[in-house]
Design a protein around this motif. Sequence first.
Motif, PDB file in Angstrom:
ATOM      1  N   THR A 166       0.847  -1.191   0.000  1.00 29.39           N
ATOM      2  CA  THR A 166       0.000   0.000   0.000  1.00 29.39           C
ATOM      3  C   THR A 166       0.878   1.235   0.000  1.00 29.39           C
ATOM      4  O   THR A 166       2.101   1.153   0.113  1.00 29.39           O
ATOM      5  N   GLY A 167       0.234   2.385  -0.103  1.00 30.12           N
ATOM      6  CA  GLY A 167       0.967   3.640  -0.089  1.00 30.12           C
ATOM      7  C   GLY A 167       0.381   4.611   0.907  1.00 30.12           C
ATOM      8  O   GLY A 167      -0.783   4.489   1.303  1.00 30.12           O
ATOM      9  N   ASN A 168       1.201   5.555   1.322  1.00 30.32           N
ATOM     10  CA  ASN A 168       0.777   6.635   2.219  1.00 30.32           C
ATOM     11  C   ASN A 168       1.106   7.961   1.562  1.00 30.32           C
ATOM     12  O   ASN A 168       2.128   8.083   0.884  1.00 30.32           O
ATOM     13  N   LEU A 228      -2.274   0.475  -4.344  1.00 32.29           N
ATOM     14  CA  LEU A 228      -1.325   0.745  -5.422  1.00 32.29           C
ATOM     15  C   LEU A 228      -1.772   0.140  -6.750  1.00 32.29           C
ATOM     16  O   LEU A 228      -1.057   0.233  -7.735  1.00 32.29           O
ATOM     17  N   THR A 252       1.434   0.765  -9.593  1.00 28.76           N
ATOM     18  CA  THR A 252       1.533   2.220  -9.518  1.00 28.76           C
ATOM     19  C   THR A 252       0.133   2.799  -9.484  1.00 28.76           C
ATOM     20  O   THR A 252      -0.738   2.372 -10.237  1.00 28.76           O
ATOM     21  N   LEU A 311       2.323   6.883  -6.484  1.00 29.27           N
ATOM     22  CA  LEU A 311       2.806   5.888  -5.527  1.00 29.27           C
ATOM     23  C   LEU A 311       3.121   4.625  -6.317  1.00 29.27           C
ATOM     24  O   LEU A 311       2.270   4.102  -7.032  1.00 29.27           O
ATOM     25  N   TYR A 317       4.951   0.697  -6.297  1.00 26.74           N
ATOM     26  CA  TYR A 317       5.467  -0.465  -5.573  1.00 26.74           C
ATOM     27  C   TYR A 317       6.974  -0.523  -5.749  1.00 26.74           C
ATOM     28  O   TYR A 317       7.498  -0.371  -6.860  1.00 26.74           O
ATOM     29  N   VAL A 345       5.148  -0.663   2.334  1.00 26.21           N
ATOM     30  CA  VAL A 345       4.424   0.608   2.246  1.00 26.21           C
ATOM     31  C   VAL A 345       5.347   1.645   1.620  1.00 26.21           C
ATOM     32  O   VAL A 345       6.472   1.844   2.070  1.00 26.21           O
ATOM     33  N   VAL A 346       4.871   2.291   0.560  1.00 21.48           N
ATOM     34  CA  VAL A 346       5.619   3.396  -0.029  1.00 21.48           C
ATOM     35  C   VAL A 346       4.963   4.700   0.401  1.00 21.48           C
ATOM     36  O   VAL A 346       3.763   4.746   0.646  1.00 21.48           O
ATOM     37  N   GLU A 347       5.769   5.767   0.525  1.00 17.31           N
ATOM     38  CA  GLU A 347       5.228   7.027   1.028  1.00 17.31           C
ATOM     39  C   GLU A 347       5.647   8.175   0.132  1.00 17.31           C
ATOM     40  O   GLU A 347       6.764   8.202  -0.376  1.00 17.31           O
TER      41      GLU A 347
END
Length: 124
Positions: free
Chosen positions: A3-5, A65, A69, A94, A96, A103-105
């Motif tokens: 997931t992303g933040n 994501l 992306t 965001l 991957y 987790v990507v931020e």
Amino acid sequence: AATGNIRIVKTDAVDGSSLAGAIFEIRASGDIVRPDGSIAALDGETVTTVTTDETGEARADNLPLGSGTARYEVVETQAPAGFLLDQTTHIVDLTYADQKIPVVEARITPRLISPRSMQAVSRK
């Protein structure tokens, strides 16, 4: 699934002070499609709404994501008291990274100018 933040830090453009109470919508920019073909969010759909705290920060966590992306739009919908609404659409991608990074931020730092500050700037 990864997931992303999105982390938003809202400050005054003149003195750099933190601004609480700004409300942002996080919207899908394009359909966000999971690897299995199901839709995580449709283009333009508001995925979440966040409000900056006393430190001027707000976080949108656990954003899908899609297939690796996802592109989001961050739009301020309510300015802090005494400030003008920032109508800028901030685009955030965001992506991957790998299985070691679940987790990507992304971070954005929109700045606000108060009407009083704008008048002072325009007089120069």
